[in-house]
Design a protein around this motif. Structure first.
Motif, PDB file in Angstrom:
ATOM      1  N   LYS A   1      26.919  35.070  67.859  1.00 54.37           N
ATOM      2  CA  LYS A   1      26.726  35.001  69.307  1.00 54.37           C
ATOM      3  C   LYS A   1      26.850  36.386  69.922  1.00 54.37           C
ATOM      4  O   LYS A   1      27.591  37.231  69.432  1.00 54.37           O
TER       5      LYS A   1
ATOM      6  N   ARG B   1      36.958  36.997  76.393  1.00 47.04           N
ATOM      7  CA  ARG B   1      36.754  35.606  75.966  1.00 47.04           C
ATOM      8  C   ARG B   1      38.027  34.786  76.170  1.00 47.04           C
ATOM      9  O   ARG B   1      37.992  33.665  76.683  1.00 47.04           O
ATOM     10  N   ALA B   2      39.166  35.367  75.768  1.00 43.64           N
ATOM     11  CA  ALA B   2      40.436  34.650  75.923  1.00 43.64           C
ATOM     12  C   ALA B   2      40.811  34.516  77.399  1.00 43.64           C
ATOM     13  O   ALA B   2      41.251  33.462  77.851  1.00 43.64           O
TER      14      ALA B   2
ATOM     15  N   GLN C   1      37.266  33.129  62.106  1.00 44.07           N
ATOM     16  CA  GLN C   1      36.339  32.461  63.026  1.00 44.07           C
ATOM     17  C   GLN C   1      36.916  31.121  63.478  1.00 44.07           C
ATOM     18  O   GLN C   1      36.895  30.785  64.660  1.00 44.07           O
TER      19      GLN C   1
ATOM     20  N   PHE D   1      32.769  35.583  67.437  1.00 42.36           N
ATOM     21  CA  PHE D   1      31.800  34.722  66.758  1.00 42.36           C
ATOM     22  C   PHE D   1      30.578  35.570  66.440  1.00 42.36           C
ATOM     23  O   PHE D   1      29.892  36.066  67.327  1.00 42.36           O
TER      24      PHE D   1
ATOM     25  N   GLN E   1      26.962  29.224  61.514  1.00 43.60           N
ATOM     26  CA  GLN E   1      26.966  30.486  60.760  1.00 43.60           C
ATOM     27  C   GLN E   1      26.644  30.251  59.291  1.00 43.60           C
ATOM     28  O   GLN E   1      25.919  31.029  58.675  1.00 43.60           O
TER      29      GLN E   1
ATOM     30  N   LYS F   1      33.885  22.511  79.248  1.00 44.83           N
ATOM     31  CA  LYS F   1      32.794  21.634  79.686  1.00 44.83           C
ATOM     32  C   LYS F   1      32.123  22.117  80.973  1.00 44.83           C
ATOM     33  O   LYS F   1      31.654  21.309  81.771  1.00 44.83           O
TER      34      LYS F   1
ATOM     35  N   MET G   1      39.259  31.773  79.776  1.00 43.83           N
ATOM     36  CA  MET G   1      39.770  30.403  79.702  1.00 43.83           C
ATOM     37  C   MET G   1      40.946  30.204  80.658  1.00 43.83           C
ATOM     38  O   MET G   1      41.502  29.111  80.741  1.00 43.83           O
TER      39      MET G   1
ATOM     40  N   THR H   1      44.634  25.719  75.168  1.00 43.31           N
ATOM     41  CA  THR H   1      43.927  26.494  76.200  1.00 43.31           C
ATOM     42  C   THR H   1      44.923  27.171  77.140  1.00 43.31           C
ATOM     43  O   THR H   1      44.544  28.042  77.908  1.00 43.31           O
TER      44      THR H   1
ATOM     45  N   LEU I   1      41.130  28.986  71.118  1.00 46.72           N
ATOM     46  CA  LEU I   1      40.435  28.831  72.402  1.00 46.72           C
ATOM     47  C   LEU I   1      40.358  27.368  72.834  1.00 46.72           C
ATOM     48  O   LEU I   1      39.747  27.051  73.849  1.00 46.72           O
ATOM     49  N   GLY I   2      40.941  26.473  72.023  1.00 47.62           N
ATOM     50  CA  GLY I   2      40.998  25.075  72.430  1.00 47.62           C
ATOM     51  C   GLY I   2      39.968  24.178  71.776  1.00 47.62           C
ATOM     52  O   GLY I   2      39.793  23.036  72.188  1.00 47.62           O
ATOM     53  N   TYR I   3      39.256  24.677  70.759  1.00 48.52           N
ATOM     54  CA  TYR I   3      38.367  23.801  69.990  1.00 48.52           C
ATOM     55  C   TYR I   3      39.231  22.902  69.105  1.00 48.52           C
ATOM     56  O   TYR I   3      40.240  23.358  68.562  1.00 48.52           O
ATOM     57  N   THR I   4      38.820  21.649  68.937  1.00 43.33           N
ATOM     58  CA  THR I   4      39.469  20.826  67.918  1.00 43.33           C
ATOM     59  C   THR I   4      38.942  21.297  66.564  1.00 43.33           C
ATOM     60  O   THR I   4      37.889  21.933  66.507  1.00 43.33           O
TER      61      THR I   4
ATOM     62  N   ASP J   1      31.896  24.592  75.531  1.00 42.52           N
ATOM     63  CA  ASP J   1      32.306  23.622  74.509  1.00 42.52           C
ATOM     64  C   ASP J   1      33.659  22.991  74.817  1.00 42.52           C
ATOM     65  O   ASP J   1      33.903  21.830  74.505  1.00 42.52           O
ATOM     66  N   VAL J   2      34.566  23.782  75.388  1.00 44.73           N
ATOM     67  CA  VAL J   2      35.925  23.288  75.598  1.00 44.73           C
ATOM     68  C   VAL J   2      36.164  22.914  77.062  1.00 44.73           C
ATOM     69  O   VAL J   2      36.611  21.827  77.372  1.00 44.73           O
TER      70      VAL J   2
ATOM     71  N   THR K   1      43.297  16.444  69.300  1.00 41.90           N
ATOM     72  CA  THR K   1      42.656  16.665  70.605  1.00 41.90           C
ATOM     73  C   THR K   1      43.684  17.112  71.639  1.00 41.90           C
ATOM     74  O   THR K   1      43.381  17.926  72.511  1.00 41.90           O
TER      75      THR K   1
ATOM     76  N   ALA L   1      30.782  30.428  75.121  1.00 45.96           N
ATOM     77  CA  ALA L   1      30.890  29.278  74.208  1.00 45.96           C
ATOM     78  C   ALA L   1      32.088  28.372  74.502  1.00 45.96           C
ATOM     79  O   ALA L   1      31.909  27.172  74.710  1.00 45.96           O
ATOM     80  N   PRO L   2      33.309  28.936  74.559  1.00 45.43           N
ATOM     81  CA  PRO L   2      34.431  28.023  74.820  1.00 45.43           C
ATOM     82  C   PRO L   2      34.420  27.444  76.235  1.00 45.43           C
ATOM     83  O   PRO L   2      34.926  26.342  76.448  1.00 45.43           O
TER      84      PRO L   2
ATOM     85  N   ALA M   1      44.550  20.730  70.944  1.00 45.75           N
ATOM     86  CA  ALA M   1      43.458  21.600  71.375  1.00 45.75           C
ATOM     87  C   ALA M   1      43.553  21.854  72.879  1.00 45.75           C
ATOM     88  O   ALA M   1      43.398  22.987  73.337  1.00 45.75           O
ATOM     89  N   ARG M   2      43.832  20.792  73.633  1.00 45.10           N
ATOM     90  CA  ARG M   2      43.909  20.955  75.091  1.00 45.10           C
ATOM     91  C   ARG M   2      45.070  21.879  75.456  1.00 45.10           C
ATOM     92  O   ARG M   2      44.938  22.772  76.299  1.00 45.10           O
TER      93      ARG M   2
END
Ligand SMILES: Nc1ncnc2c1ncn2[C@@H]1O[C@H](COP(=O)(O)OP(=O)(O)OP(=O)(O)O)[C@@H](O)[C@H]1O
Ligand SMILES: [Mg+2]
Lengths: 283, 189
Positions: free
Chosen positions: A126, A183-184, B89, A123, B111, A141, A187, A111, B96-99, A138-139, A104, A134-135, A107-108
């Motif tokens: 989408k 997309r990048a 993917q 993706f 998918q 929030k 963020m 970004t 992008l920061g997803y775990t 999802d990321v 976690t 999405a990010p 992941a943070r």
């Protein structure tokens, strides 16, 4: 440009281990498991300053992609340190050793780095807008509404508002890559990493993507770009870095590197791309 | 079916997980379930489990048996669907920061679910056909009860006629439903 260092790479080493397990028939003939080690990064040092555009050149297999992927820990490193905004990404240091940190936390930190891939990696299920949103949802929030507003702004920057509802299969390569950039960028990372963003594109689509990258650079975004587009590199780079067989053999301003290359490998690389340059040492 | 889907997904995730133990358990499960006849599994659940003190009614037993069995097949569908989603993917999501877990859940699984829809549909039809097998449990149950009643009343003819009627009552609608479903399925395939 400032003195603030966004990405600091210190003495990074990386070895890929490829294990070949022979088939049953070969094993019966006494063939053993084969372990191949390829040292891909052999002590790389690099600083990327805030607002700077660093372009990495180098022949195929010199370790450019691997270096980028080590920055956001898509690849592990064996030794050395990579700091992004002063922090290790994916590791913590314990008793002088690198230890994997919690997923976690990694992941943070990721970004902080936006990455654009050669193969776009949108993706597939989408839309263009959905990819950018999405990010954010999802990321980051963000609420749906906030994510959509921000995503639209980002798509606007790459000139694709009119394609926002298209799925990737209904976008050209150039458009896909621009969505990936949006997309990048949405963020709001401290640094953007581009790994050969135009290498998978038809020649006539290269220019629109390069134009978008130039526009982003002009806004002061910190960037590291791996590319084989020499003219583009010369136009956009503050610093050009040349890699060969896992080390940086030359670094300097575009003028220094293109007009007064010091290393024979740089010279060979420029010659191969059809640029007329003086051989090293002739000036 | 819901049991088969959920369990199938769990088994698929176990089979691609990093843990060697989880992977082995899941593999053994899949191999055992696919390697033995469904009928044997059903009989086992209904007649052998009570012997070690686990009593299950016929209907839950049938559902459990079918669910456990189809989970094994569906897990293979899910597994190949998950593996068919390109690594790019996941890498994009991570960057992008997803775990890793969120990347699997939010990006890869949706998918792979789309990819699996076709095969899942086919298995669903097969499963409906196999519900006829569960009637073995019900029939034996009826016969057992008939035996008991017969022993008490000695009204042999009436008891076994009633049992036969009961069986017809169960099997006729079932085969009707099955063939109706098959017809509908054929329209869609
Ligand atoms: N996952 C991997 N496993 C094993 N070897 C790898 C892996 N990824 C890269 N390599 C090897 O590492 C070396 C450097 O690869 P890298 O992709 O970093 O080069 P590159 O400079 O980006 O080249 P290109 O211009 O072709 O993209 C190559 O010899 C490659 O074969
Ligand atoms: Mg590369």
């Amino acid at each position: 440009m400032s003195d603030e260092v966004i990405v600091s790479v210190r003495d990074v080493h990386k070895t890929f281990t490829v294990t070949k397990t022979p088939g049953l028939a070969q094993r019966m003939r006494g063939k053993r498991r084969e372990v191949n080690r390829i040292e891909v990064l052999k002590g790389v040092d690099l600083d990327v300053h805030k607002g700077e555009t660093v372009v990495i050149l180098g022949s195929s297999g010199s370790g450019k992609s691997t270096l980028l992927r080590c920055m956001n820990k898509l690849e592990t490193i064996d030794s050395g340190r990579i700091l992004v905004n002063g922090h290790l990404v994916g590791y913590e240091e314990r008793g002088g050793k690198l230890v994997d940190e919690k997923a976690t936390v990694t992941a943070r930190k990721r970004t902080d780095l936006g990455m654009v891939f050669q193969q776009f990696n949108l993706f597939l299920n989408k839309t263009a807008l959905g990819n950018v949103m999405a990010p954010l949802q999802d990321v980051k929030k963000l609420s749906r509404a906030a994510a959509e507003a921000h995503a639209l702004e980002s798509l606007g920057k790459v000139g694709l508002l009119d394609r926002k509802d298209n799925y990737p299969s209904k976008l050209s390569g150039g458009q896909k890559q621009r969505v990936a950039i949006a997309r990048a960028l949405a963020m709001d990372p401290s640094v953007m990493l581009f790994d050969e963003p135009t290498s998978a594109l038809d020649p006539e689509l290269v220019e629109e993507v390069l134009a978008v990258i130039k526009a982003i650079a002009a806004q002061g975004t910190t960037m590291v770009i791996v590319t084989h587009e020499m003219q583009f590199a010369r136009d956009i780079a503050d610093v050009i870095v040349v890699m060969d067989q896992g080390i940086i053999v030359e670094a300097g301003t575009p003028d220094e590197v293109f007009f007064r290359p010091k290393h024979p490998k740089t010279y060979a690389l420029l010659r191969r791309s059809g640029l007329a340059v003086e051989p090293p040492g002739s000036v | 079916m819901a049991l088969a889907l959920v369990l199938g997904l769990l088994v698929a995730l176990a089979r691609i997980s990093k843990s060697r133990i989880l992977r082995s358990i899941a593999l053994v499960y899949v191999e055992v379930m696919r390697g033995t006849p469904l009928l044997v599994q059903l009989v086992y659940i209904f007649f052998v489990l009570p012997a070690i003190g686990v009593n299950i009614d016929p209907v839950p037993a049938g559902i459990l048996g079918l669910g456990l069995n189809y989970a094994a097949y569906l897990s293979e569908v899910f597994r190949s669907a998950i593996l068919s989603v390109e690594a790019g993917q996941t890498e994009a999501a991570l960057s992008l920061g997803y775990t890793p877990g969120k990347a699997l859940w939010r990006i890869v699984l949706p998918q792979s679910f789309i990819v699996s829809l076709g095969p899942i549909g086919n298995y669903f039809i097969a499963m409906v056909k196999d519900t006829a097998l569960t009637s073995v449990i019900a029939v034996t149950e009826i016969l057992k009860t008939a035996n008991v009643i017969n022993a008490q009343t000695f009204e042999t003819t009436q008891v076994y006629t009633a049992a036969a009627l009961l069986y017809l009552l169960i099997s006729l609608p079932l085969s009707r439903i099955v063939s109706a479903l098959e017809k509908r399925a054929r329209v869609h395939v």
